[in-house]
Every structure is written in structure tokens, then in C-alpha cells.
Design a protein around this motif. Sequence first.
Motif, PDB file in Angstrom:
ATOM      1  N   ALA A  20       0.835  -1.213   0.000  1.00 45.13           N
ATOM      2  CA  ALA A  20       0.000   0.000   0.000  1.00 45.13           C
ATOM      3  C   ALA A  20       0.863   1.253   0.000  1.00 45.13           C
ATOM      4  CB  ALA A  20      -0.934  -0.008   1.216  1.00 45.13           C
ATOM      5  N   PHE A  21       1.942   1.265   0.776  1.00 43.61           N
ATOM      6  CA  PHE A  21       2.815   2.434   0.828  1.00 43.61           C
ATOM      7  C   PHE A  21       3.412   2.726  -0.549  1.00 43.61           C
ATOM      8  CE2 PHE A  21       7.100   4.209   1.222  1.00 43.61           C
ATOM      9  CZ  PHE A  21       6.810   5.411   1.861  1.00 43.61           C
ATOM     10  N   TYR A  22       4.020   1.705  -1.160  1.00 37.21           N
ATOM     11  CA  TYR A  22       4.696   1.938  -2.438  1.00 37.21           C
ATOM     12  C   TYR A  22       3.720   2.200  -3.583  1.00 37.21           C
ATOM     13  CZ  TYR A  22       9.239   1.070  -0.443  1.00 37.21           C
ATOM     14  OH  TYR A  22      10.383   1.175   0.312  1.00 37.21           O
ATOM     15  N   ALA A  23       2.596   1.509  -3.613  1.00 34.87           N
ATOM     16  CA  ALA A  23       1.638   1.699  -4.705  1.00 34.87           C
ATOM     17  C   ALA A  23       0.798   2.958  -4.510  1.00 34.87           C
ATOM     18  CB  ALA A  23       0.738   0.480  -4.844  1.00 34.87           C
ATOM     19  N   ASP A  24       0.219   3.114  -3.337  1.00 32.21           N
ATOM     20  CA  ASP A  24      -0.742   4.204  -3.120  1.00 32.21           C
ATOM     21  C   ASP A  24      -0.074   5.517  -2.724  1.00 32.21           C
ATOM     22  OD1 ASP A  24      -2.650   2.254  -3.638  1.00 32.21           O
ATOM     23  OD2 ASP A  24      -3.011   1.856  -1.506  1.00 32.21           O
ATOM     24  N   THR A  25       0.892   5.459  -1.823  1.00 34.74           N
ATOM     25  CA  THR A  25       1.509   6.689  -1.334  1.00 34.74           C
ATOM     26  C   THR A  25       2.610   7.182  -2.265  1.00 34.74           C
ATOM     27  OG1 THR A  25       1.032   6.010   0.938  1.00 34.74           O
ATOM     28  CG2 THR A  25       2.641   7.778   0.652  1.00 34.74           C
ATOM     29  N   ILE A  26       3.486   6.291  -2.707  1.00 38.95           N
ATOM     30  CA  ILE A  26       4.632   6.705  -3.516  1.00 38.95           C
ATOM     31  C   ILE A  26       4.319   6.649  -5.017  1.00 38.95           C
ATOM     32  CG2 ILE A  26       7.095   6.286  -3.968  1.00 38.95           C
ATOM     33  CD1 ILE A  26       6.423   7.373  -1.153  1.00 38.95           C
ATOM     34  N   GLY A  27       3.348   5.866  -5.418  1.00 40.15           N
ATOM     35  CA  GLY A  27       2.937   5.854  -6.820  1.00 40.15           C
ATOM     36  C   GLY A  27       3.685   4.882  -7.714  1.00 40.15           C
ATOM     37  N   PHE A  28       4.355   3.885  -7.112  1.00 43.24           N
ATOM     38  CA  PHE A  28       4.996   2.856  -7.924  1.00 43.24           C
ATOM     39  C   PHE A  28       3.899   2.018  -8.582  1.00 43.24           C
ATOM     40  CE2 PHE A  28       9.364   2.174  -5.653  1.00 43.24           C
ATOM     41  CZ  PHE A  28       9.637   3.520  -5.733  1.00 43.24           C
ATOM     42  N   VAL A  29       4.222   1.461  -9.730  1.00 43.93           N
ATOM     43  CA  VAL A  29       3.290   0.604 -10.474  1.00 43.93           C
ATOM     44  C   VAL A  29       3.401  -0.824  -9.938  1.00 43.93           C
ATOM     45  CG1 VAL A  29       2.712  -0.315 -12.760  1.00 43.93           C
ATOM     46  CG2 VAL A  29       3.494   2.058 -12.516  1.00 43.93           C
ATOM     47  N   LEU A  30       2.267  -1.412  -9.576  1.00 45.36           N
ATOM     48  CA  LEU A  30       2.250  -2.794  -9.107  1.00 45.36           C
ATOM     49  C   LEU A  30       2.380  -3.717 -10.318  1.00 45.36           C
ATOM     50  CD1 LEU A  30       1.865  -4.921  -6.856  1.00 45.36           C
ATOM     51  CD2 LEU A  30      -0.608  -4.727  -7.289  1.00 45.36           C
ATOM     52  N   ASP A  31       3.491  -4.438 -10.397  1.00 43.31           N
ATOM     53  CA  ASP A  31       3.734  -5.369 -11.505  1.00 43.31           C
ATOM     54  C   ASP A  31       3.176  -6.751 -11.205  1.00 43.31           C
ATOM     55  OD1 ASP A  31       5.314  -3.390 -12.872  1.00 43.31           O
ATOM     56  OD2 ASP A  31       7.013  -3.936 -11.594  1.00 43.31           O
ATOM     57  N   HIS A  32       3.436  -7.233  -9.998  1.00 45.92           N
ATOM     58  CA  HIS A  32       3.022  -8.587  -9.618  1.00 45.92           C
ATOM     59  C   HIS A  32       2.721  -8.640  -8.128  1.00 45.92           C
ATOM     60  CE1 HIS A  32       4.838  -9.892 -13.396  1.00 45.92           C
ATOM     61  NE2 HIS A  32       5.979  -9.366 -13.012  1.00 45.92           N
ATOM     62  N   ASP A  33       1.760  -9.439  -7.795  1.00 45.76           N
ATOM     63  CA  ASP A  33       1.518  -9.861  -6.422  1.00 45.76           C
ATOM     64  C   ASP A  33       1.082 -11.306  -6.554  1.00 45.76           C
ATOM     65  OD1 ASP A  33       0.775 -10.429  -3.827  1.00 45.76           O
ATOM     66  OD2 ASP A  33      -0.487  -8.650  -3.588  1.00 45.76           O
ATOM     67  N   VAL A  34       2.060 -12.208  -6.448  1.00 43.97           N
ATOM     68  CA  VAL A  34       1.795 -13.623  -6.722  1.00 43.97           C
ATOM     69  C   VAL A  34       2.166 -14.487  -5.526  1.00 43.97           C
ATOM     70  CG1 VAL A  34       2.067 -13.381  -9.218  1.00 43.97           C
ATOM     71  CG2 VAL A  34       4.063 -13.942  -7.821  1.00 43.97           C
ATOM     72  N   GLN A  35       1.479 -15.612  -5.432  1.00 40.74           N
ATOM     73  CA  GLN A  35       1.756 -16.607  -4.406  1.00 40.74           C
ATOM     74  C   GLN A  35       1.972 -17.939  -5.097  1.00 40.74           C
ATOM     75  OE1 GLN A  35      -0.933 -16.459  -1.045  1.00 40.74           O
ATOM     76  NE2 GLN A  35      -1.319 -14.286  -1.395  1.00 40.74           N
ATOM     77  N   PRO A  36       3.236 -18.217  -5.492  1.00 37.01           N
ATOM     78  CA  PRO A  36       3.501 -19.427  -6.268  1.00 37.01           C
ATOM     79  C   PRO A  36       3.405 -20.730  -5.479  1.00 37.01           C
ATOM     80  CG  PRO A  36       5.542 -18.214  -5.892  1.00 37.01           C
ATOM     81  CD  PRO A  36       4.426 -17.381  -5.348  1.00 37.01           C
ATOM     82  N   GLY A  37       3.270 -20.645  -4.167  1.00 37.47           N
ATOM     83  CA  GLY A  37       3.139 -21.860  -3.347  1.00 37.47           C
ATOM     84  C   GLY A  37       4.212 -21.933  -2.286  1.00 37.47           C
ATOM     85  N   ASN A  38       4.120 -22.950  -1.459  1.00 37.90           N
ATOM     86  CA  ASN A  38       5.088 -23.185  -0.387  1.00 37.90           C
ATOM     87  C   ASN A  38       5.243 -21.990   0.543  1.00 37.90           C
ATOM     88  OD1 ASN A  38       5.630 -25.783  -1.365  1.00 37.90           O
ATOM     89  ND2 ASN A  38       7.118 -24.962  -2.814  1.00 37.90           N
ATOM     90  N   GLY A  39       4.174 -21.217   0.754  1.00 37.18           N
ATOM     91  CA  GLY A  39       4.226 -20.075   1.649  1.00 37.18           C
ATOM     92  C   GLY A  39       4.916 -18.848   1.078  1.00 37.18           C
TER      93      GLY A  39
END
Length: 127
Positions: A20-39
Motif C-alpha cells: 500500500a505504501f509503495y503503490a498508493d503513497t509513492i505511486g509505484f506501479v504494481l507489476d506482480h503480487d503472486v503466491q507461487p506456493g510453499n508459503g
Amino acid sequence: MRMRLELVPLPVSDVDRSKAFYADTIGFVLDHDVQPGNGMRIVQLTPPGSACSIAFGTGMGTGAPPGSTVNGLHLVVDDIAAVREELVSRGADVGEIRDMGGVRFASFSDPDGNTWELQDLTGLAAG
């Protein structure tokens, strides 16, 4: 030989708060938010106009404990006053602009204390 820095892993203690800080406050573009497995969870964001991204998450095996810090990352900008004003309007705590002999800086930190410098080199071109 060519070498390109394309990814900087950051240690963070709370992935959602950092996202949230980097995307919403600083304005970085969210490229990925993935959960490939194994925690594992990987969040990758890129500063607008940059070829280099940051990444953080869980189970990434970077060796840095969550909450340790990376200091002095630079974001080079063309108009430091305008960028600083934009970030402050988004809720970021950005320090005052410092002129270091034609190169101007303003700093901020993320919620985990990783530090960033906005850097404006336009004063060198004019001088």
C-alpha cells in the motif's frame, strides 16, 4: 559486456502495508503480487519510468531479516520540487530539499525504515 540492475529486494515486516505504501503513497506501479506456493509471496513494483523494480514478500530467501533496512536508494527525478509536492500530497513524509552543489536531494523512508533519496541533477546541466 552489459549488466542491468533490474530488481532490488527490500526487507519488509508487513507485505500488505508495504504494498500500500509503495503503490498508493509513492505511486509505484504494481507489476506482480503472486503466491507461487510453499508459503511464498512476491510483490514487485516499479517506479514510474524506471527499468528497475523493487520486490518484497515472504519466503523469498533473500537472507535479510524482515524489518532490517536498505539505505540510500535513489530515485532520479527531473523536477524534485514537483515530485516532492506530489508525494507529500499523497501522505508521504518527505524531507526538505537539500542542494548539494547543483545536485538536489530530498529523502523519505518506508514504514520499515528503508530509506530513499529523490535526486535531481538538472542543476548540474544548467551550471
